[in-house]
Design a protein around this motif. Structure first.
Motif, PDB file in Angstrom:
ATOM      1  N   VAL A  21      29.266  46.280 -26.689  1.00 13.44           N
ATOM      2  CA  VAL A  21      28.089  46.954 -27.444  1.00 13.44           C
ATOM      3  C   VAL A  21      27.687  48.145 -26.358  1.00 13.44           C
ATOM      4  O   VAL A  21      27.732  47.436 -25.243  1.00 13.44           O
ATOM      5  CB  VAL A  21      27.056  45.671 -27.401  1.00 13.44           C
ATOM      6  N   ASP A  22      27.594  49.257 -26.451  1.00 10.36           N
ATOM      7  CA  ASP A  22      27.308  50.072 -25.479  1.00 10.36           C
ATOM      8  C   ASP A  22      27.825  49.915 -24.396  1.00 10.36           C
ATOM      9  O   ASP A  22      27.457  50.146 -23.194  1.00 10.36           O
ATOM     10  CB  ASP A  22      25.760  50.358 -25.098  1.00 10.36           C
ATOM     11  N   GLU A  46      20.339  39.165 -31.645  1.00 12.71           N
ATOM     12  CA  GLU A  46      20.633  39.863 -30.378  1.00 12.71           C
ATOM     13  C   GLU A  46      21.461  41.173 -31.297  1.00 12.71           C
ATOM     14  O   GLU A  46      21.647  42.442 -30.990  1.00 12.71           O
ATOM     15  CB  GLU A  46      20.167  39.568 -29.697  1.00 12.71           C
ATOM     16  N   ASP A  74      20.476  45.228 -31.314  1.00  3.87           N
ATOM     17  CA  ASP A  74      21.120  46.335 -30.970  1.00  3.87           C
ATOM     18  C   ASP A  74      22.634  47.151 -31.931  1.00  3.87           C
ATOM     19  O   ASP A  74      21.637  48.440 -31.571  1.00  3.87           O
ATOM     20  CB  ASP A  74      22.123  45.456 -30.247  1.00  3.87           C
ATOM     21  N   LYS A 114      22.367  50.803 -30.726  1.00  5.66           N
ATOM     22  CA  LYS A 114      23.733  51.055 -30.169  1.00  5.66           C
ATOM     23  C   LYS A 114      24.911  50.340 -30.591  1.00  5.66           C
ATOM     24  O   LYS A 114      24.913  50.086 -32.066  1.00  5.66           O
ATOM     25  CB  LYS A 114      23.466  50.186 -29.350  1.00  5.66           C
TER      26      LYS A 114
END
Length: 289
Positions: free
Chosen positions: A33-34, A50, A54, A59
C-alpha cells in the motif's frame, strides 16, 4: 480426515469459516500500500476496514503471488508429520500463485519422495475458490480419499459459477480491464459492469448495467436463473467492505430460490486491491460457466 487441505488468501476465506474446520491451512500473500510491503494472512481479517479506508483515500495497492518459500515451508511442515496434502489455489488465469506452489511441491517431493502432495488450480477466485474448497471439505468429511477429491474437483470446477460487479471503474482501469476513457465515461453515466470468471479462470466483462441497485438485482437474477440444483445448495457472497448491500443481495436470492445457506466473505487485500471498495460477487453451483 485423511489429508490436509491448503489454499491461499486469494480465496477471501473468512476467519469464521476457516476456524470451523480442522486440517485446513491458508497461505498468506504479499501486497503493498503506497509502496509499504505487507503480508496478508487469513487471521488479518480485522485489518480490512483500514485497508479499504486506504483505498477510498486513493492510496495505491499492488499485490504479489504466494512465494515458493511460503508454500514449500508449509508442505515440509505437513509431510514431515506424515500428512498428505491437497492444495486448491487461486486461478492461474489471474495469478502466478499456482505455478509458484507447483514449484514448491516439486521441491518438497524431491526432498521427501514418499510424500503425497496434489495441486489443483481452482480456476476460481474469492468466494468461488472458497466454495469449491467447501465441497472438498465436505467430500473429505464423507470419507473420500485425496485422489477421489482431486478427481471431483477437476470434474466439477467448471460448474462453480462466479458473477461480479464493481462500484468504481477506476480499479478496473488500473488493472488493465477497461480503458481510461471507459472508466471515466462509465463513472459519469453510473455504469456498473457485470462480469464473470470464464472457463480459463479469467475475469471477463459481460454486461453493462446502469445504477448500483440494478446491478445487484442482476447478480441475484443470475443466481436464481443459473443455479443447479434450484434448491438446497450453498451460495457464497463476497463484498468489498459493503456488508449491508451483501445482505440485500442475499435477501433477493432467498426470495427467488430456496438455499441451504449463504456465507459472506469480505474481499481480502489481494482481490480487493484490484476490484476496489463496493465490489460485489456471488458464487453458486450450476451446469457450467
Amino acid at each position: 480426515m485423511s489429508f490436509w487441505i491448503v489454499t491461499d488468501v486469494g480465496s477471501d476465506m473468512s476467519l469464521d469459516f476457516y476456524r470451523r474446520y480442522e486440517k485446513l491451512a491458508v497461505l498468506p500473500m504479499p501486497y503493498r500500500v503506497d509502496g509499504v510491503e505487507k503480508l496478508y494472512h487469513v487471521e488479518d481479517e480485522g485489518s480490512l476496514a483500514e485497508f479499504y479506508a486506504d483505498l477510498r483515500a486513493e492510496k495505491v495497492a499492488t499485490t504479489a503471488q504466494v512465494t515458493v518459500d511460503s508454500a514449500f515451508n508449509r508442505f515440509e511442515e505437513l509431510v514431515t508429520q506424515g500428512e498428505d496434502v491437497l492444495y486448491i489455489g487461486l486461478s492461474g488465469g489471474l495469478s502466478g500463485t499456482v505455478q509458484s506452489v507447483q514449484t514448491a511441491r516439486d521441491m518438497a517431493l524431491e526432498k521427501y519422495p514418499q510424500a503425497k502432495i496434489a495441486v489443483v488450480d481452482s480456476l476460481l477466485a474469492s468466494g468461488g475458490q472458497s466454495l469449491i474448497i467447501y465441497y472438498a471439505l465436505k467430500l473429505r468429511s464423507e470419507g473420500k480419499s485425496l485422489d477421489e477429491t482431486v478427481q471431483w474437483l477437476v470434474n466439477n470446477r467448471q460448474k462453480i459459477i462466479s458473477w461480479f460487479t464493481v462500484d468504481d471503474l477506476n480499479f478496473l482501469f488500473r488493472g488493465g480491464r477497461v480503458s481510461r476513457t471507459s472508466a471515466l465515461l462509465g463513472s459519469m453515466m453510473r455504469i456498473k459492469p457485470i462480469m464473470h470468471v470464464n472457463y480459463d479462470g479469467k475475469l471477463i466483462p459481460r454486461e453493462k448495467i446502469t445504477g448500483r441497485k440494478r446491478a445487484l438485482k442482476a447478480l441475484a437474477e443470475k443466481c436464481i436463473t443459473l443455479a443447479k440444483p434450484q434448491s438446497g445448495q450453498m451460495v457464497f457472497i463476497s463484498h468489498g467492505d459493503c456488508r449491508e448491500e451483501a445482505e440485500y443481495l442475499a435477501s433477493l436470492v432467498r426470495e427467488g430460490m430456496k438455499v441451504a445457506g449463504i456465507e459472506f466473505f469480505t474481499l481480502g487485500t489481494i482481490i480487493g486491491a484490484h476490484a476496489g471498495p463496493g465490489t460485489m460477487a456471488i458464487f453458486f453451483l450450476g451446469e457450467g460457466r
